[in-house]
Motif scaffolding. Structure first.
Motif, PDB file in Angstrom:
ATOM      1  N   VAL A 110       0.841  -1.208   0.000  1.00 46.61           N
ATOM      2  CA  VAL A 110       0.000   0.000   0.000  1.00 46.61           C
ATOM      3  C   VAL A 110       0.871   1.252   0.000  1.00 46.61           C
ATOM      4  O   VAL A 110       0.592   2.225  -0.706  1.00 46.61           O
ATOM      5  N   LEU A 111       1.936   1.239   0.795  1.00 48.54           N
ATOM      6  CA  LEU A 111       2.819   2.401   0.866  1.00 48.54           C
ATOM      7  C   LEU A 111       3.459   2.674  -0.499  1.00 48.54           C
ATOM      8  O   LEU A 111       3.498   3.823  -0.963  1.00 48.54           O
ATOM      9  N   ALA A 112       3.949   1.625  -1.158  1.00 47.38           N
ATOM     10  CA  ALA A 112       4.586   1.789  -2.461  1.00 47.38           C
ATOM     11  C   ALA A 112       3.584   2.245  -3.516  1.00 47.38           C
ATOM     12  O   ALA A 112       3.859   3.163  -4.305  1.00 47.38           O
ATOM     13  N   ALA A 113       2.399   1.626  -3.521  1.00 48.53           N
ATOM     14  CA  ALA A 113       1.387   1.983  -4.518  1.00 48.53           C
ATOM     15  C   ALA A 113       0.899   3.414  -4.317  1.00 48.53           C
ATOM     16  O   ALA A 113       0.718   4.168  -5.278  1.00 48.53           O
ATOM     17  N   GLY A 114       0.685   3.816  -3.073  1.00 52.10           N
ATOM     18  CA  GLY A 114       0.238   5.174  -2.803  1.00 52.10           C
ATOM     19  C   GLY A 114       1.262   6.222  -3.204  1.00 52.10           C
ATOM     20  O   GLY A 114       0.917   7.273  -3.749  1.00 52.10           O
ATOM     21  N   THR A 115       2.529   5.928  -2.942  1.00 55.52           N
ATOM     22  CA  THR A 115       3.591   6.878  -3.298  1.00 55.52           C
ATOM     23  C   THR A 115       3.705   7.022  -4.807  1.00 55.52           C
ATOM     24  O   THR A 115       3.815   8.141  -5.343  1.00 55.52           O
ATOM     25  N   LEU A 116       3.693   5.894  -5.526  1.00 52.37           N
ATOM     26  CA  LEU A 116       3.751   5.941  -6.991  1.00 52.37           C
ATOM     27  C   LEU A 116       2.568   6.715  -7.560  1.00 52.37           C
ATOM     28  O   LEU A 116       2.715   7.505  -8.497  1.00 52.37           O
ATOM     29  N   SER A 117       1.400   6.494  -6.974  1.00 51.62           N
ATOM     30  CA  SER A 117       0.210   7.200  -7.439  1.00 51.62           C
ATOM     31  C   SER A 117       0.339   8.704  -7.224  1.00 51.62           C
ATOM     32  O   SER A 117      -0.055   9.500  -8.083  1.00 51.62           O
ATOM     33  N   ALA A 118       0.898   9.108  -6.077  1.00 50.60           N
ATOM     34  CA  ALA A 118       1.079  10.540  -5.803  1.00 50.60           C
ATOM     35  C   ALA A 118       2.068  11.166  -6.781  1.00 50.60           C
ATOM     36  O   ALA A 118       1.841  12.262  -7.299  1.00 50.60           O
ATOM     37  N   ILE A 119       3.182  10.471  -7.030  1.00 47.30           N
ATOM     38  CA  ILE A 119       4.169  10.984  -7.993  1.00 47.30           C
ATOM     39  C   ILE A 119       3.499  11.167  -9.351  1.00 47.30           C
ATOM     40  O   ILE A 119       3.650  12.196 -10.023  1.00 47.30           O
ATOM     41  N   GLY A 120       2.741  10.139  -9.773  1.00 48.48           N
ATOM     42  CA  GLY A 120       2.077  10.210 -11.062  1.00 48.48           C
ATOM     43  C   GLY A 120       1.069  11.337 -11.144  1.00 48.48           C
ATOM     44  O   GLY A 120       1.061  12.124 -12.094  1.00 48.48           O
ATOM     45  N   ALA A 121       0.227  11.454 -10.125  1.00 46.75           N
ATOM     46  CA  ALA A 121      -0.834  12.465 -10.158  1.00 46.75           C
ATOM     47  C   ALA A 121      -0.267  13.871 -10.259  1.00 46.75           C
ATOM     48  O   ALA A 121      -0.714  14.683 -11.085  1.00 46.75           O
ATOM     49  N   PHE A 122       0.729  14.174  -9.430  1.00 49.19           N
ATOM     50  CA  PHE A 122       1.187  15.562  -9.339  1.00 49.19           C
ATOM     51  C   PHE A 122       2.244  15.917 -10.372  1.00 49.19           C
ATOM     52  O   PHE A 122       2.544  17.096 -10.541  1.00 49.19           O
ATOM     53  N   LEU A 179       1.533   6.696 -16.743  1.00 53.07           N
ATOM     54  CA  LEU A 179       2.320   5.460 -16.731  1.00 53.07           C
ATOM     55  C   LEU A 179       2.763   5.105 -15.317  1.00 53.07           C
ATOM     56  O   LEU A 179       2.788   3.920 -14.931  1.00 53.07           O
ATOM     57  N   LEU A 180       3.133   6.107 -14.520  1.00 56.97           N
ATOM     58  CA  LEU A 180       3.487   5.837 -13.125  1.00 56.97           C
ATOM     59  C   LEU A 180       2.280   5.313 -12.347  1.00 56.97           C
ATOM     60  O   LEU A 180       2.412   4.420 -11.496  1.00 56.97           O
ATOM     61  N   THR A 181       1.098   5.831 -12.660  1.00 58.66           N
ATOM     62  CA  THR A 181      -0.105   5.341 -11.992  1.00 58.66           C
ATOM     63  C   THR A 181      -0.429   3.920 -12.436  1.00 58.66           C
ATOM     64  O   THR A 181      -0.924   3.111 -11.641  1.00 58.66           O
ATOM     65  N   VAL A 182      -0.148   3.601 -13.683  1.00 57.25           N
ATOM     66  CA  VAL A 182      -0.263   2.209 -14.127  1.00 57.25           C
ATOM     67  C   VAL A 182       0.689   1.327 -13.321  1.00 57.25           C
ATOM     68  O   VAL A 182       0.346   0.200 -12.930  1.00 57.25           O
ATOM     69  N   GLY A 183       1.907   1.849 -13.066  1.00 58.24           N
ATOM     70  CA  GLY A 183       2.846   1.121 -12.212  1.00 58.24           C
ATOM     71  C   GLY A 183       2.286   0.888 -10.819  1.00 58.24           C
ATOM     72  O   GLY A 183       2.459  -0.181 -10.223  1.00 58.24           O
TER      73      GLY A 183
END
Length: 387
Positions: free
Chosen positions: A194-206, A351-355
């Motif tokens: 969850v921590l890894a997925a949430g961080t990747l999602s934040a990087i992707g979104a912003f 693509l980061l959010t896909v990750g």
């Protein structure tokens, strides 16, 4: 909920007041921008250390102390005679917020029965989202009418109401004895996923979101006035997404997070692919907005379930990682923009959010493998019967 609304408004209010603050202190816009970026970096760095230092202090005392500091820092900021004192007051507010998000969740959900705690997390997230839809626009309007100091001073008043309410009504107990002090189903591997997925999602979104105004104007061809309306639509879709997800969070915690992350990926990649078509751009903008708030909300809820130790430490780690992801996303977007244009920032973010989605899928596959039936009807996570 009022405190969550106040903190989120305090964090983002300078975005709408950059020019008045810059003119007031005769500094550059980039210097005023540090009031926002420095805030986020402080939250990212301070969340876990502060949660660890205060882990043995009763939560009622911690929250009253945090809200007292919020009131004082807001008053200092509104009266600051210099830019540097304003920056110092902002960083103090950031330190306070770093600990608030770690403490607030376990305290709030611990007051309710387990079966409704998902809705409690949703209610807190709705209050936080209202800051972007109502608090920041209203504060920006007040700041432009009566001076940027007025809305910041009003935040002190809102903080004072929360302070008095919590100081008078919240029960006092030892932190480790509170109902939600520990995860309901401790799982260190799920915590890491969850921590890894949430961080990747934040990087992707912003990486894309910080350039959404430029995207809507340059790529989709909307006029400046229309872009302002679309930003409001984005905020409303975020609020709607949080409200819908909050209603489902208690029953489908894992699916809620996966759905939010996948929706964010579809929204960002859709904007990249169909951005030049105005109608399609609005549709995908709404999808992205409807996912942005729920992603963080669902990660916070997951931490209350899978925390391998104290939930306040897990929530602090999640908040810190998400804020670090915001900062990293802003940096990535700045690198991609001159190389691939504003559309490229949404492609990179998508693509980061896909990750992030792939990380969640990998976690689901591992969990499914572990529950695979063995001979005799047992599962791989259970100990086989002895003689």
């Amino acid at each position: 909920m009022l405190a969550a609304f106040t903190f989120n408004t305090a964090e983002n209010l300078p975005i709408g007041l950059l020019e008045p603050i810059a003119e007031s202190f005769q500094v550059s816009l980039s210097a005023v921008g540090l009031l926002v970026t420095g805030y986020g970096v402080t939250v990212a760095l301070a969340s876990v250390p502060l949660a660890h230092v205060t882990r043995s202090i009763p939560r009622r005392h911690v929250l009253t102390g945090l809200l007292t500091a919020l009131v004082l820092s807001s008053l200092v900021a509104s009266l600051a005679p210099s830019y540097w004192l304003l920056l110092a007051a902002r960083l103090l507010t950031a330190l306070v917020q770093a600990l608030f998000w770690a403490v607030m969740g376990p305290v709030a959900v611990g007051l309710f029965a387990p079966q409704v705690r998902g809705r409690v997390v949703g209610a807190l997230s709705v209050a936080g989202s209202l800051a972007l839809v109502l608090g920041v626009p209203a504060g920006t309007w007040l700041g432009r009418q009566g001076g940027w100091q007025v809305p910041i001073a009003l935040l002190a008043g809102l903080g004072l109401v929360s302070l008095v309410t919590i100081a008078v009504l919240l029960p006092t107990s030892r932190p480790e004895e509170e109902p939600a002090a520990y995860g309901y189903s401790s799982d260190a591997r799920r915590f890491g996923i969850v921590l890894a997925a949430g961080t990747l999602s934040a990087i992707g979104a912003f990486s894309g979101f910080i350039y959404v105004v430029k995207f809507l104007g340059d790529v989709s061809g909307f006029a400046p006035d229309t872009v302002s309306v679309l930003l409001l639509v984005f905020g409303v879709s975020c609020l709607v997404g949080v409200s819908i997800t909050g209603a489902l969070l208690g029953r489908f915690p894992h699916a809620a997070m996966a759905g939010a992350v996948v929706t964010q990926a579809v929204g960002m990649l859709g904007l990249y692919a169909a951005g030049p078509r105005p109608v399609a751009a609005v549709v995908f903008l709404v999808l992205m907005g409807g996912a942005l708030g729920p992603v963080f909300m669902t990660t916070q809820n997951e931490m209350l379930h899978c925390a391998p130790g104290r939930t306040d430490i897990a929530l602090a780690a999640n908040s810190g990682a998400y804020n670090a992801g915001i900062a990293a996303g802003a940096g990535l977007g700045g690198l991609v923009l001159p190389l691939a244009g504003v559309r490229g920032t949404f492609l990179a973010g998508g693509l980061l959010t896909v990750g992030s989605s792939a990380v969640l899928l990998g976690g689901w596959l591992l969990r499914h493998r572990d529950r695979r039936p063995l001979q005799g009807g047992s599962t791989s996570r259970k100990t086989l019967p002895g003689p």
